[in-house]
Design a protein around this motif. Structure first.
Motif, PDB file in Angstrom:
ATOM      1  N   ASP A 104      33.816  37.063  42.611  1.00 14.37           N
ATOM      2  CA  ASP A 104      34.775  36.235  41.870  1.00 14.37           C
ATOM      3  C   ASP A 104      34.066  35.219  40.973  1.00 14.37           C
ATOM      4  O   ASP A 104      34.615  34.799  39.954  1.00 14.37           O
ATOM      5  CB  ASP A 104      35.717  35.527  42.843  1.00 14.37           C
ATOM      6  CG  ASP A 104      36.735  36.484  43.445  1.00 14.37           C
ATOM      7  OD1 ASP A 104      37.146  37.421  42.732  1.00 14.37           O
ATOM      8  OD2 ASP A 104      37.114  36.297  44.615  1.00 14.37           O
ATOM      9  N   ALA A 105      32.850  34.814  41.347  1.00 15.72           N
ATOM     10  CA  ALA A 105      32.074  33.921  40.481  1.00 15.72           C
ATOM     11  C   ALA A 105      31.740  34.617  39.167  1.00 15.72           C
ATOM     12  O   ALA A 105      31.748  33.983  38.092  1.00 15.72           O
ATOM     13  CB  ALA A 105      30.793  33.488  41.191  1.00 15.72           C
ATOM     14  N   VAL A 106      31.437  35.911  39.225  1.00 20.64           N
ATOM     15  CA  VAL A 106      31.165  36.679  37.999  1.00 20.64           C
ATOM     16  C   VAL A 106      32.415  36.734  37.130  1.00 20.64           C
ATOM     17  O   VAL A 106      32.357  36.521  35.908  1.00 20.64           O
ATOM     18  CB  VAL A 106      30.690  38.100  38.361  1.00 20.64           C
ATOM     19  CG1 VAL A 106      30.497  38.933  37.092  1.00 20.64           C
ATOM     20  CG2 VAL A 106      29.393  38.042  39.167  1.00 20.64           C
ATOM     21  N   ARG A 107      33.550  37.010  37.745  1.00 18.59           N
ATOM     22  CA  ARG A 107      34.812  37.045  36.985  1.00 18.59           C
ATOM     23  C   ARG A 107      35.076  35.711  36.303  1.00 18.59           C
ATOM     24  O   ARG A 107      35.447  35.663  35.110  1.00 18.59           O
ATOM     25  CB  ARG A 107      35.972  37.362  37.931  1.00 18.59           C
ATOM     26  CG  ARG A 107      36.024  38.787  38.438  1.00 18.59           C
ATOM     27  CD  ARG A 107      36.993  38.892  39.606  1.00 18.59           C
ATOM     28  NE  ARG A 107      37.516  40.231  39.806  1.00 18.59           N
ATOM     29  CZ  ARG A 107      38.226  40.606  40.869  1.00 18.59           C
ATOM     30  NH1 ARG A 107      38.492  39.723  41.826  1.00 18.59           N
ATOM     31  NH2 ARG A 107      38.675  41.843  40.975  1.00 18.59           N
ATOM     32  N   ALA A 108      34.867  34.609  37.033  1.00 16.55           N
ATOM     33  CA  ALA A 108      35.145  33.280  36.478  1.00 16.55           C
ATOM     34  C   ALA A 108      34.187  32.953  35.329  1.00 16.55           C
ATOM     35  O   ALA A 108      34.580  32.331  34.332  1.00 16.55           O
ATOM     36  CB  ALA A 108      35.037  32.226  37.575  1.00 16.55           C
TER      37      ALA A 108
ATOM     38  N   ALA B  78      36.533  44.354  43.433  1.00 17.90           N
ATOM     39  CA  ALA B  78      36.412  43.896  42.040  1.00 17.90           C
ATOM     40  C   ALA B  78      35.929  45.039  41.145  1.00 17.90           C
ATOM     41  O   ALA B  78      34.813  45.007  40.624  1.00 17.90           O
ATOM     42  CB  ALA B  78      35.447  42.711  41.955  1.00 17.90           C
ATOM     43  N   PRO B  79      36.750  46.066  40.957  1.00 17.10           N
ATOM     44  CA  PRO B  79      36.321  47.204  40.131  1.00 17.10           C
ATOM     45  C   PRO B  79      36.081  46.820  38.675  1.00 17.10           C
ATOM     46  O   PRO B  79      35.409  47.562  37.946  1.00 17.10           O
ATOM     47  CB  PRO B  79      37.491  48.197  40.266  1.00 17.10           C
ATOM     48  CG  PRO B  79      38.665  47.361  40.687  1.00 17.10           C
ATOM     49  CD  PRO B  79      38.109  46.246  41.503  1.00 17.10           C
ATOM     50  N   ASP B  80      36.622  45.656  38.246  1.00 12.22           N
ATOM     51  CA  ASP B  80      36.396  45.186  36.884  1.00 12.22           C
ATOM     52  C   ASP B  80      35.014  44.577  36.690  1.00 12.22           C
ATOM     53  O   ASP B  80      34.586  44.351  35.555  1.00 12.22           O
ATOM     54  CB  ASP B  80      37.456  44.143  36.514  1.00 12.22           C
ATOM     55  CG  ASP B  80      37.566  43.028  37.539  1.00 12.22           C
ATOM     56  OD1 ASP B  80      37.652  43.352  38.733  1.00 12.22           O
ATOM     57  OD2 ASP B  80      37.571  41.846  37.162  1.00 12.22           O
ATOM     58  N   VAL B  81      34.299  44.301  37.783  1.00  7.36           N
ATOM     59  CA  VAL B  81      32.930  43.775  37.695  1.00  7.36           C
ATOM     60  C   VAL B  81      31.963  44.964  37.727  1.00  7.36           C
ATOM     61  O   VAL B  81      31.891  45.695  38.712  1.00  7.36           O
ATOM     62  CB  VAL B  81      32.629  42.812  38.858  1.00  7.36           C
ATOM     63  CG1 VAL B  81      31.178  42.335  38.789  1.00  7.36           C
ATOM     64  CG2 VAL B  81      33.576  41.617  38.818  1.00  7.36           C
ATOM     65  N   GLU B  82      31.223  45.136  36.648  1.00  9.92           N
ATOM     66  CA  GLU B  82      30.340  46.297  36.519  1.00  9.92           C
ATOM     67  C   GLU B  82      28.980  45.979  37.152  1.00  9.92           C
ATOM     68  O   GLU B  82      28.043  45.522  36.488  1.00  9.92           O
ATOM     69  CB  GLU B  82      30.163  46.663  35.045  1.00  9.92           C
ATOM     70  CG  GLU B  82      29.403  47.964  34.831  1.00  9.92           C
ATOM     71  CD  GLU B  82      29.274  48.337  33.359  1.00  9.92           C
ATOM     72  OE1 GLU B  82      28.316  49.055  33.006  1.00  9.92           O
ATOM     73  OE2 GLU B  82      30.128  47.900  32.563  1.00  9.92           O
ATOM     74  N   VAL B  83      28.863  46.238  38.444  1.00  9.01           N
ATOM     75  CA  VAL B  83      27.609  46.001  39.163  1.00  9.01           C
ATOM     76  C   VAL B  83      26.684  47.188  38.938  1.00  9.01           C
ATOM     77  O   VAL B  83      27.021  48.328  39.282  1.00  9.01           O
ATOM     78  CB  VAL B  83      27.868  45.803  40.664  1.00  9.01           C
ATOM     79  CG1 VAL B  83      26.550  45.648  41.419  1.00  9.01           C
ATOM     80  CG2 VAL B  83      28.751  44.584  40.898  1.00  9.01           C
TER      81      VAL B  83
END
Length: 574
Positions: free
Chosen positions: A342-346, A382-387
């Protein structure tokens, strides 16, 4: 009889003096027995009296003793504050004697009163240390009582049971000794207060940035607040402190904070993000790294010179419950991993930043555990975060194995801290775990340790108390591999799969995370068919693996470049 009783009592006292937890338990039992015996004595002595007050007092003593037995853990937790309050009250009473006029005896009494006030204040601030001192004194006093019995027995044997030895020191010598004792006690009391104040310096203080806003979105990963961060950043970076929404382990919405750093000079392309998961700093709310100046720093973090040089940004979460309110997920995989993602999303919602979708996760120690869970959770949570890669460095990967190792070697430095942090976090997160899983005499020690941050000088006291009790009763009532604690520890071992490449690094001389445990964890993953790269660094300690001269830095930077370039990773399992 005096010789036999004295020998046994002296031996018991010496044993209790070097076993603080056993001494505290014995003191609690002794107190309970004393209350019951006192009550029964009052009832028997006053059986012919008609007054109801004596009956009530006797029954009250008995009930008090039974209560001490029934709630032994709570009784011992109250012992520290009771001692502190008693010292303050008796010290104040002695000082009030000065109202009757100045005299040599009153001045001496006032001196001892001042010392009691000082010791009382210190006891209130450091209840865990106070309990250990009380335990030591109880053991010493018991041994002293035994020695007195032996002396009486020896005198009776030589001169008859009625013989008495009269000691009549000169009055002048006696007064001189009292003044000397008063001076020594006052000096010790003053030194105790000074040391206490020094230990309390450096305790982090929360500010209003971490307060929850009036309206908090239910959706995780929403940026709520951002402001400039002026910490000691690696050269070429500028940073923001952020507040964002996340998800607590039980699924309810929560808040977390962190720091986002990006290159000052734009690279002419979107900035890839490194998501950093920090290691153990404590479990208290005030331990958040973003409160200090080293949330993103060359101190204790790897490859920091590669950020600005390669045009990478970094987002470093505090996790939920540090900085913000909530249950800090220490070695609780779901809570840690969600806070990282969630930190990446923010970070992507900060105005003026041009961030690339690719994210690489780094974590060290506890943060290595968090990184493993974040990489594992990313596709579903978080599938929207491209790890594109997960690096776990000196990771606390096998939580169960670590707990068993710590309880098997309780004298190791930091062992008491680790147990305290895990029990405090797990008791706040899981309904089937509580401080009842801690030995009653150790509960105050665990609570106080969990209230401190590793950066505080007071943590030294926690480490020393842990060493002091290492050869005594175990801190945990049961083996950590059994019951609810064992079940929850197993639940928090990350076993994959990891869709993106996984890199694990371990120093062979690591004094915190056993290299043997890491080897066994990697073998377990390989046996389960999890592709990964595993590097061992000879002679590197837990923090030494992150030092500027460590080969890990170059390996991690190159591995990250390869992940951002989309290159395949070698599978060292083969």
């Amino acid at each position: 009889m005096l010789a036999v009783t004295g020998t046994a009592t002296t031996a018991l006292g010496l044993l209790l003096a070097v076993r603080p937890l056993s001494s505290l338990t014995a003191l609690g039992i002794y107190t309970g027995v004393s209350c019951v015996v006192s009550g029964l004595g009052d009832l028997l002595a006053r059986r012919d009296r008609a007054g109801k007050l004596s009956l009530i007092i006797g029954i009250g003593w008995v009930l008090a003793g039974v209560s001490v037995f029934a709630w032994l853990g709570r009784s011992l937790q109250l012992l520290g504050p009771f001692v502190a309050g008693l010292l303050v009250v008796t010290g104040a009473v002695k000082l009030l004697e000065l109202r009757r006029g100045l005299s040599t005896d009153r001045l001496l009494t006032a001196a001892f009163g001042l010392s009691e006030l000082a010791f009382g204040l210190a006891a209130w601030v450091w209840p865990d240390v106070t309990l250990l001192v009380v335990a030591l004194l109880f053991g010493v006093r018991t041994a002293g009582f035994g020695l007195s019995l032996l002396w009486r027995g020896a005198v009776a044997a030589r001169r008859g049971s009625s013989a008495q030895v009269a000691l009549r020191p000169g009055l002048a010598r006696f007064r001189a000794a009292r003044w000397m004792a008063a001076g020594v006690v006052l000096l010790l009391a003053g030194a105790t207060l000074v040391i206490s104040e020094r230990f309390r310096q450096g305790i982090p203080v929360l500010d209003g940035f971490y307060d929850a806003p009036d309206v908090v979105p239910a959706e995780p990963g929403q940026l709520l607040r951002a402001e400039r961060y002026d910490g000691d950043l690696p050269e070429g970076l500028t940073a923001y402190r952020i507040l964002y929404t996340t998800t607590a382990d039980e699924g309810v919405p929560g808040l977390a904070s962190g720091v986002v750093a990006v290159p000052v000079e734009p690279a002419g392309r979107p900035t890839p993000l490194i998501a950093w998961a920090h290691g153990t700093v404590g479990v208290a709310r005030a331990c958040a790294p973003s409160l200090g100046r080293n949330a993103i720093s060359t101190e204790g973090m790897p490859s920091m010179d590669a950020l600005a040089r390669n045009g990478w940004g970094m987002v470093a979460t505090d996790y939920i419950g540090q900085g913000t309110e909530g249950a800090f997920p220490y070695l609780v995989g779901q809570g840690e991993g969600r806070s990282v993602l969630d930190a990446v999303r923010a970070a992507h919602q900060i105005d003026g930043l041009d961030l690339a979708p690719e994210t690489v996760i780094w974590g060290h120690s506890q943060g290595g555990h968090a990184a493993l869970w974040a990489g594992q959770l990313a596709p579903t949570y978080a599938p929207d975060v491209e790890v594109v890669g997960t690096a776990a460095l000196s990771a606390a990967s096998d939580t169960l194995g670590m707990a068993q190792l710590v309880t098997a070697h309780p004298g190791a430095l930091g062992a008491s801290l680790a147990i305290s942090f895990v029990l405090a976090a797990y008791s706040r997160t899981y309904p089937d775990i509580s401080l009842d899983d801690v030995t009653p005499a150790a509960r105050t020690l665990v609570k106080e340790a969990a209230a401190r941050c590793t950066s505080e000088p007071g943590t030294l006291l926690t480490v020393l108390t842990g060493v002091a009790i290492s050869r005594d009763t175990p801190i945990l009532v049961h083996d950590p591999a059994t019951g609810a604690v064992g079940r929850r520890l197993r639940q928090n071992v990350a076993l994959g799969p990891w869709p993106a490449p996984l890199f694990l690094a371990q120093g062979t001389a690591d004094e915190v995370i056993s290299a043997r445990l890491q080897d066994e964890y990697v073998a377990r993953l390989c046996a389960a068919g999890r592709p990964l790269r595993y590097e061992r660094y000879e002679g590197k300690t837990h923090m030494g693996i992150l030092e500027p001269d460590s080969p890990l830095n170059a390996d991690l930077a190159q591995w990250t470049e390869d992940r951002l370039a989309g290159l395949p990773q070698q599978n060292t399992c083969q």
